[in-house]
Design an enzyme around this catalytic site. Structure first.
Site, mmCIF file in Angstrom:
data_model
loop_
_atom_site.group_PDB
_atom_site.id
_atom_site.type_symbol
_atom_site.label_atom_id
_atom_site.label_comp_id
_atom_site.label_asym_id
_atom_site.label_seq_id
_atom_site.Cartn_x
_atom_site.Cartn_y
_atom_site.Cartn_z
ATOM 1 N N CYS A 104 77.611 21.689 12.051
ATOM 2 C CA CYS A 104 78.346 22.837 11.728
ATOM 3 C C CYS A 104 79.596 22.757 12.554
ATOM 4 C CB CYS A 104 77.697 24.251 12.121
ATOM 5 S SG CYS A 104 76.245 24.645 11.385
ATOM 6 N N ARG A 110 81.109 17.468 10.038
ATOM 7 C CA ARG A 110 80.036 18.189 11.093
ATOM 8 C C ARG A 110 79.189 19.084 10.254
ATOM 9 N NH1 ARG A 110 81.716 18.661 16.204
ATOM 10 N NH2 ARG A 110 80.174 20.399 16.446
ATOM 11 N N TRP A 121 75.732 22.948 8.562
ATOM 12 C CA TRP A 121 74.735 22.056 8.287
ATOM 13 C C TRP A 121 73.440 22.775 8.633
ATOM 14 C CZ3 TRP A 121 70.968 19.789 11.641
ATOM 15 C CH2 TRP A 121 70.291 18.755 10.963
ATOM 16 N N ASN A 158 78.309 27.779 15.687
ATOM 17 C CA ASN A 158 77.453 26.657 15.752
ATOM 18 C C ASN A 158 76.571 26.342 16.746
ATOM 19 O OD1 ASN A 158 77.019 23.658 15.687
ATOM 20 N ND2 ASN A 158 78.878 23.139 17.233
ATOM 21 N N GLY A 159 75.374 25.990 16.504
ATOM 22 C CA GLY A 159 74.246 25.840 17.543
ATOM 23 C C GLY A 159 73.082 26.409 17.042
ATOM 24 N N GLU A 197 71.152 -1.837 13.567
ATOM 25 C CA GLU A 197 72.471 -1.061 13.035
ATOM 26 C C GLU A 197 72.536 -1.450 11.691
ATOM 27 O OE1 GLU A 197 74.133 1.290 14.211
ATOM 28 O OE2 GLU A 197 75.840 1.149 13.177
ATOM 29 N N LYS A 200 72.912 1.749 8.767
ATOM 30 C CA LYS A 200 73.905 2.119 7.981
ATOM 31 C C LYS A 200 73.478 1.769 6.818
ATOM 32 C CE LYS A 200 75.732 2.778 10.352
ATOM 33 N NZ LYS A 200 76.609 3.404 11.560
ATOM 34 N N GLU A 218 71.384 5.053 5.670
ATOM 35 C CA GLU A 218 72.207 6.077 5.957
ATOM 36 C C GLU A 218 72.992 6.417 4.686
ATOM 37 O OE1 GLU A 218 74.673 5.832 9.114
ATOM 38 O OE2 GLU A 218 74.840 7.809 9.644
ATOM 39 N N HIS A 265 54.241 -10.273 12.598
ATOM 40 C CA HIS A 265 53.380 -9.357 13.216
ATOM 41 C C HIS A 265 53.026 -8.314 12.597
ATOM 42 C CE1 HIS A 265 53.097 -12.052 17.016
ATOM 43 N NE2 HIS A 265 54.515 -12.236 16.942
ATOM 44 N N LYS A 305 78.063 14.449 11.326
ATOM 45 C CA LYS A 305 78.496 13.631 12.351
ATOM 46 C C LYS A 305 78.096 13.831 13.710
ATOM 47 C CE LYS A 305 81.656 10.362 13.361
ATOM 48 N NZ LYS A 305 81.235 8.884 12.972
#
Ligand code: M6R
Length: 611
Positions: free
Chosen positions: A2, A34, A81, A107-108, A485, A489, A492, A508, A606
């Site tokens: 948000c 956001r 969001w 936001n929150g 990473e 990526k 995502e 394994h 983000k």
């Protein structure tokens, strides 16, 4: 997670109409990273509050704004969001009270919203959304009805809320915006005849670089002529105006198809800034706030971080281990609830691009409460992590808008490498035998990254990896976090299955998944490459195609793998950063070919400001 924005102008005194709607839409576009499942604005003009909100992104909102044509000199905006309630028109912010007198963006997460909602409903308030936020305008309306001023009413409402919030609101008949902060980021932008409020500076960066970072408990009343910050009891508090050194252009796409691609290409400049002035000609590390001896008392190092920052922390742990300094890395989401034991000689390093990730903040707060020393490694000056930790080390990457972290990983690793040098020197009393080589490699990183960017390697490969059953990434040493990473990526932004493994771990269990339809990306750093080559042969003998990312001088690797993505020959500790750039490009080009929403991948945001 948000984004909120607000603007108020004093234009009436200056002779223009001072309408804020375009400013709000522009501010929201800059915050779309956001959250992007619904959006809305509210303005107040004369005796009315006009709300326009829509499911979808800012383009859908702008279309609706074009029809409704709201106007006003004070307004708030929101890009969402979802946490409570699906992304629908009704759940989009702003939310209003029954009389449409107050419009609020948030936001929150308001944890006690159910009980507040029941209480308000019993008093005759009716609700139109499933959100936690909607209780706020109703609480404000109650306080206004009791005779409170708008800022007093916001204070009264904030006092009833449990959880985290950055709130901004407009109230009918007042050319002002009001805001409150508790646990979620909120900054004021200061310009001549205008004030802005936002979750993040890029929202208003094209209008001003003068900002006021608010603290938890702060309540603001802003008009075009000025702003006042008070605490929850209404007492004035002094918050300085600071100037940020980001430029408006830093937050623009600059001719690239996506922010992600632009930010990948910004890595040489970002790395330059991360290292610039921090290594002297005679090969000494100069970290501005950390002279030699700063960490002499440290007996235990714990990194806490999430996502890409977690991988950068694993990278740093590996560098420390190679220098004989043990360190632990914790996923902040776990650490926040199950912290490791600390004492005053423990250094807890919060690695966080945004400086606002709730799990990471919660982790350092717990550690600090238990007596640990805390250090934020962050990109955002003025972020909560930077302000709450005992110290901060800035990675100087510049604003990163794409949800997928790219340049900030490289800059985190560069800054952490310097921190590792300082820590190693202080803790072991020795500089380490290969320090000069590593510092030289760091110095060369910008041009080495540029060399990769000047080639077109991964673009030509993308088509081969678009419709596969799975994609595996392997590496050892610093190549292991790079493999993690690379996989993060890839999943995502392509939405395709991808996993990263320590190269030696494949046999394994994960090897059972390897087939001719699961390409394997193998990261070679120049250290223990022969072992990684064995792992490559293991997967090749199960039919998997292997893409090797290794030094251009690695003839063995080039001869063994099916596709070869070369990186300039460098120190193994820096090679991981270079290999990661190749993997960023692989993910980007596959996602582009698949037509994915690269800068705003589905379901993600983000800055994750909820736990
Ligand atoms: O702002 P932070 O570094 O604390 O963010 C942590 C993660 O949310 C972030 O790195 C996330 O994993 C990225 N979107 C990955 O590209």
């Amino acid at each position: 997670m948000c984004g909120i924005t607000a603007c108020v102008t004093a234009a009436a005194d200056r002779g223009d109409d001072g309408d804020v709607v375009d400013v709000l839409l522009g501010g929201l576009r800059n915050l779309e990273y956001r959250g992007y499942d619904s959006a809305g604005v509210a303005t107040t003009a004369g005796d009315g509050v006009t709300v326009v909100k829509r499911e979808g992104g800012i383009d859908e909102l702008a279309e609706a704004v074009g029809v409704v044509e709201p106007t006003g000199r004070a307004g708030v905006g929101h890009t969402r969001w979802s946490t409570h309630g699906a992304p629908t028109d009704a759940n989009a912010h702003p939310h209003t009270d029954c009389a449409n007198r107050v419009a609020v963006v948030h936001n929150g997460i308001i944890e006690n919203y159910q009980s507040l909602r029941e209480e308000l409903a019993a008093d005759g308030h009716s609700f139109t959304s499933e959100t936690d936020t909607e209780v706020v305008p109703h609480l404000v309306a109650e306080a206004l009805a009791d005779g409170a001023t708008p800022d007093g009413a916001l204070r009264a409402a904030a006092d009833r809320l449990e959880g985290s919030f950055a709130l901004a609101m407009v109230v009918r008949g007042h050319d002002a915006v009001y805001a409150a902060r508790q646990g979620s980021p909120l900054v004021v932008g200061v310009a001549d005849g205008r004030r802005f409020l936002a979750s993040d500076v890029p929202s208003f960066l094209q209008h001003t670089r003068d900002v006021v970072y608010l603290e938890d408990g702060d309540v603001v009343r802003a008009t075009g002529d000025g702003h006042e910050v008070t605490d929850r009891s209404g007492r004035p508090v002094d918050r300085p105006v600071e100037s940020v050194d980001w430029q408006a252009e830093d937050a623009e796409r600059d001719g690239f198809d996506h922010y992600m691609l632009k930010e990948i290409h910004e890595q040489p400049a970002a790395l330059e800034r991360a290292v610039n002035g921090r290594v002297s000609a005679d090969g000494d590390v100069h970290l501005e706030d950390f002279p030699p001896g700063s960490f002499a008392d440290v007996s235990d190092v714990q990194f806490v971080a999430c996502g890409t920052s977690y991988h950068a922390s694993l990278y740093a742990r590996q560098l420390l281990a190679e220098r004989g300094v043990p360190a632990q890395v914790f996923s902040a989401g776990e650490y926040a609830t199950t912290p490791a034991p600390v004492d005053e000689d423990t250094l807890v390093v919060a690695v966080t691009q945004s400086g606002e990730t709730a799990d990471t903040l919660q982790s350092v707060r717990r550690a600090a409460a238990d007596g640990a020393r805390t250090l934020a490694v962050t990109n955002v000056v003025g972020s909560t992590a930077a302000r709450e930790c005992d110290d901060a080390l800035f990675i100087r990457a510049g604003p990163e808008i794409g949800v997928a972290a790219t340049k900030t990983f490289s800059s985190q690793v560069a800054a952490l490498s310097l921190l590792v040098e300082r820590l190693t020197g202080d803790v072991t009393g020795t500089a380490g035998e290969h320090r000069d080589d590593l510092l030289r490699a760091l110095d060369r990183l910008p041009s080495d990254v540029q060399q990769i960017l000047d080639q077109s390697g991964p673009a030509g490969l993308a088509d081969r990896f678009r419709d596969r059953e799975g994609h595996f990434f392997i590496g050892r040493g610093v190549g292991f976090p790079v493999a993690l990473e690379g996989a993060l990526k890839f999943k995502e932004i392509t939405y395709e299955h991808a996993e990263g493994f320590a190269a030696g771990e494949l046999k394994h269990g994960p090897l059972a998944l390897v087939t001719p339809d699961t390409p394997v990306f193998a990261v070679f750093t120049g250290r223990h490459d022969e072992k990684t080559l064995h792992n490559v042969e293991e997967v090749q003998s199960r039919g998997a195609e292997v893409v090797g990312i290794a030094s251009e001088a690695s003839a063995d690797v080039a001869a063994t793998v099916d596709e070869f993505l070369p990186i300039p020959d460098t120190h193994p500790a820096a090679a991981g950063v270079l290999a990661n750039v190749q993997l960023q490009l692989v993910s980007y080009h596959v996602a582009d070919l698949l037509g994915r929403s690269i800068d705003k991948p589905r379901n993600l945001a983000k800055s994750v400001t909820v736990e």
